[in-house]
Write a protein that holds these residues in place. Structure first.
Motif, PDB file in Angstrom:
ATOM      1  N   ASP A   4       0.880  -1.185   0.000  1.00 37.14           N
ATOM      2  CA  ASP A   4       0.000   0.000   0.000  1.00 37.14           C
ATOM      3  C   ASP A   4       0.907   1.222   0.000  1.00 37.14           C
ATOM      4  O   ASP A   4       1.116   1.856   1.039  1.00 37.14           O
ATOM      5  CB  ASP A   4      -0.892   0.005   1.247  1.00 37.14           C
ATOM      6  N   LEU A   7       0.786   4.235  -1.081  1.00 31.73           N
ATOM      7  CA  LEU A   7       0.200   5.524  -0.654  1.00 31.73           C
ATOM      8  C   LEU A   7      -0.880   5.228   0.365  1.00 31.73           C
ATOM      9  O   LEU A   7      -2.025   5.022   0.000  1.00 31.73           O
ATOM     10  CB  LEU A   7      -0.396   6.283  -1.853  1.00 31.73           C
ATOM     11  N   ARG A   8      -0.550   5.243   1.698  1.00 28.41           N
ATOM     12  CA  ARG A   8       0.776   5.498   2.160  1.00 28.41           C
ATOM     13  C   ARG A   8       1.221   4.505   3.232  1.00 28.41           C
ATOM     14  O   ARG A   8       2.318   4.630   3.766  1.00 28.41           O
ATOM     15  CB  ARG A   8       0.824   6.909   2.789  1.00 28.41           C
ATOM     16  N   GLU A  50      -5.068   7.317   9.705  1.00 27.04           N
ATOM     17  CA  GLU A  50      -5.900   8.272   8.959  1.00 27.04           C
ATOM     18  C   GLU A  50      -7.258   7.696   8.639  1.00 27.04           C
ATOM     19  O   GLU A  50      -7.440   6.477   8.624  1.00 27.04           O
ATOM     20  CB  GLU A  50      -5.198   8.684   7.664  1.00 27.04           C
ATOM     21  N   GLY A  60      -7.602  10.075   4.510  1.00 26.11           N
ATOM     22  CA  GLY A  60      -6.293  10.709   4.325  1.00 26.11           C
ATOM     23  C   GLY A  60      -5.876  11.623   5.468  1.00 26.11           C
ATOM     24  O   GLY A  60      -4.720  12.031   5.540  1.00 26.11           O
ATOM     25  N   ASN A  68      -1.031   9.680   8.770  1.00 26.51           N
ATOM     26  CA  ASN A  68      -0.419   8.600   7.991  1.00 26.51           C
ATOM     27  C   ASN A  68       0.591   9.159   6.994  1.00 26.51           C
ATOM     28  O   ASN A  68       0.852   8.554   5.968  1.00 26.51           O
ATOM     29  CB  ASN A  68      -1.505   7.794   7.272  1.00 26.51           C
ATOM     30  N   THR A  72      -5.210   2.410   9.285  1.00 29.75           N
ATOM     31  CA  THR A  72      -5.441   3.177   8.052  1.00 29.75           C
ATOM     32  C   THR A  72      -6.648   2.587   7.319  1.00 29.75           C
ATOM     33  O   THR A  72      -7.113   1.504   7.639  1.00 29.75           O
ATOM     34  CB  THR A  72      -4.190   3.159   7.137  1.00 29.75           C
ATOM     35  N   SER A  73      -7.109   3.310   6.309  1.00 33.86           N
ATOM     36  CA  SER A  73      -8.369   2.916   5.655  1.00 33.86           C
ATOM     37  C   SER A  73      -8.274   1.579   4.932  1.00 33.86           C
ATOM     38  O   SER A  73      -9.235   0.823   4.899  1.00 33.86           O
ATOM     39  CB  SER A  73      -8.786   3.975   4.637  1.00 33.86           C
ATOM     40  N   GLY A  81      -4.617  -0.188   3.971  1.00 35.38           N
ATOM     41  CA  GLY A  81      -3.373  -0.950   4.136  1.00 35.38           C
ATOM     42  C   GLY A  81      -3.325  -1.790   5.397  1.00 35.38           C
ATOM     43  O   GLY A  81      -3.077  -3.004   5.338  1.00 35.38           O
ATOM     44  N   GLN A 140      -7.829   0.850  -3.040  1.00 39.71           N
ATOM     45  CA  GLN A 140      -8.498   1.985  -2.398  1.00 39.71           C
ATOM     46  C   GLN A 140      -9.980   1.678  -2.247  1.00 39.71           C
ATOM     47  O   GLN A 140     -10.703   1.637  -3.238  1.00 39.71           O
ATOM     48  CB  GLN A 140      -8.267   3.247  -3.270  1.00 39.71           C
ATOM     49  N   HIS A 148      -5.329   8.285  -6.284  1.00 40.61           N
ATOM     50  CA  HIS A 148      -4.962   8.555  -4.893  1.00 40.61           C
ATOM     51  C   HIS A 148      -3.829   9.575  -4.805  1.00 40.61           C
ATOM     52  O   HIS A 148      -3.784  10.382  -3.870  1.00 40.61           O
ATOM     53  CB  HIS A 148      -4.606   7.248  -4.176  1.00 40.61           C
ATOM     54  N   LEU A 201      -4.231  12.907  -2.582  1.00 41.24           N
ATOM     55  CA  LEU A 201      -3.294  13.306  -1.527  1.00 41.24           C
ATOM     56  C   LEU A 201      -2.701  14.680  -1.827  1.00 41.24           C
ATOM     57  O   LEU A 201      -2.512  15.502  -0.923  1.00 41.24           O
ATOM     58  CB  LEU A 201      -2.189  12.253  -1.375  1.00 41.24           C
TER      59      LEU A 201
HETATM   60  C1  MLT Z   1      -4.731   3.448   3.301  1.00 44.16           C
HETATM   61  O1  MLT Z   1      -4.453   2.555   4.105  1.00 44.16           O
HETATM   62  O2  MLT Z   1      -5.793   3.486   2.690  1.00 44.16           O
HETATM   63  C2  MLT Z   1      -3.775   4.559   2.942  1.00 44.16           C
HETATM   64  O3  MLT Z   1      -2.581   4.397   3.543  1.00 44.16           O
HETATM   65  C3  MLT Z   1      -4.486   5.870   2.935  1.00 44.16           C
HETATM   66  C4  MLT Z   1      -3.588   7.085   2.998  1.00 44.16           C
HETATM   67  O4  MLT Z   1      -3.252   7.534   4.084  1.00 44.16           O
HETATM   68  O5  MLT Z   1      -3.200   7.630   1.981  1.00 44.16           O
END
Ligand code: MLT
Length: 242
Positions: free
Chosen positions: A26, A28-29, A71, A74, A84, A103-104, A106, A148, A204, A208
């Motif tokens: 993952d 980003l990020r 996060e 984000g 994050n 995180t959302s 990852g 995502q 993404h 960001l």
């Molecule tokens: C995620 O786990 O979705 C990402 O790391 C989101 C992010 O912080 O960009």
């Protein structure tokens, strides 16, 4: 060696992980942040599903020795120490601490990995370490791109493709690929000279950048800038020493 890549964490993926090396990507990020935190001297990163679970775990482990990071959409979660952004995970803030990260997308993947033999965090920033370790382990490989919110993301697929390319070229690995892995390899090979642009122009990357995190996107595309190898052991991500 059989290598299966999943463009997103599909349902029932757990049943396909037995005795495999698993690479969670993952870039980003979350993967990049995990690499940065460990490079900055964090003792471990504990990936958890929800903010409430993170707060409970902190109370259990101890407030002084932990940092809450993560996060949603984000942005830093209310009441957390850090968001994050890998740039936040400096030595000053994380050295010697255990990071509890949610995180959302990852960090959710780590919850579904129990059957794997070896669980690595892959990113562009540590790609050479991941290439070497997966080749050395010699197990069949599963690559899970976090994507995502259930959708394909170009940056994770490119990173998976780069891993496959380097296994084939540097390690001379004979690869039997599923179709998603073949797609990732083709995508990487046709974009290898323009990785940064392709990633920053992706959905993404643009999101960001709009939030003011363009530097994170740039940092995540710096190949081999963080030569650490994060592995998951006993629900904690730590550095594997070589
Ligand atoms: C995620 O786990 O979705 C990402 O790391 C989101 C992010 O912080 O960009």
């Amino acid at each position: 060696m059989r290598i299966d890549l999943f463009l997103v964490p599909v349902p029932n993926i757990e049943s396909q992980l037995s005795d495999k090396t698993l690479v969670v990507i993952d870039i980003l990020r979350a993967s990049t942040t995990i690499c940065q935190a460990l490079k900055s001297g964090a003792r471990a990163v504990i990936p958890v599903m929800e903010p409430g679970e993170a707060a409970e775990m902190r109370t259990k482990i101890g407030i002084e020795t932990t940092v809450l990071g993560g996060e949603r959409n984000g942005l830093k979660i209310e009441g957390f120490d850090l968001g994050n952004s890998p740039l936040e995970y400096t030595e000053e803030k994380v050295k010697g601490k255990t990071i509890i990260l949610t995180t959302s997308n990852g960090t959710r993947v780590y919850n579904r990995t129990a059957a794997s033999k070896l669980i690595l965090t892959g990113a562009l920033v540590n790609i050479s370490r991941v290439v070497k370790r997966t080749a050395q382990a010699g197990n069949d490989i599963v690559i899970i791109c976090a994507g995502q919110n259930g959708d394909f993301s170009i940056e994770d697929t490119l990173c998976g493709g780069m891993l496959l390319h380097r296994l084939a070229t540097d390690e001379k690995t004979e690869m039997e690929l599923n179709d998603a892995a073949s797609l990732a390899l083709l995508l990487y090979r046709s974009n290898s000279r323009t990785l940064k642009q392709t990633i920053s122009r992706g959905e993404h990357g643009r999101y960001l950048t709009k939030l003011g995190f363009e530097a994170d996107v740039n940092m995540a595309t710096e190949t081999d800038s963080m030569p650490v190898l994060p592995i998951l052991k006993d629900s904690r991500i730590i550095i594997e020493e070589t």
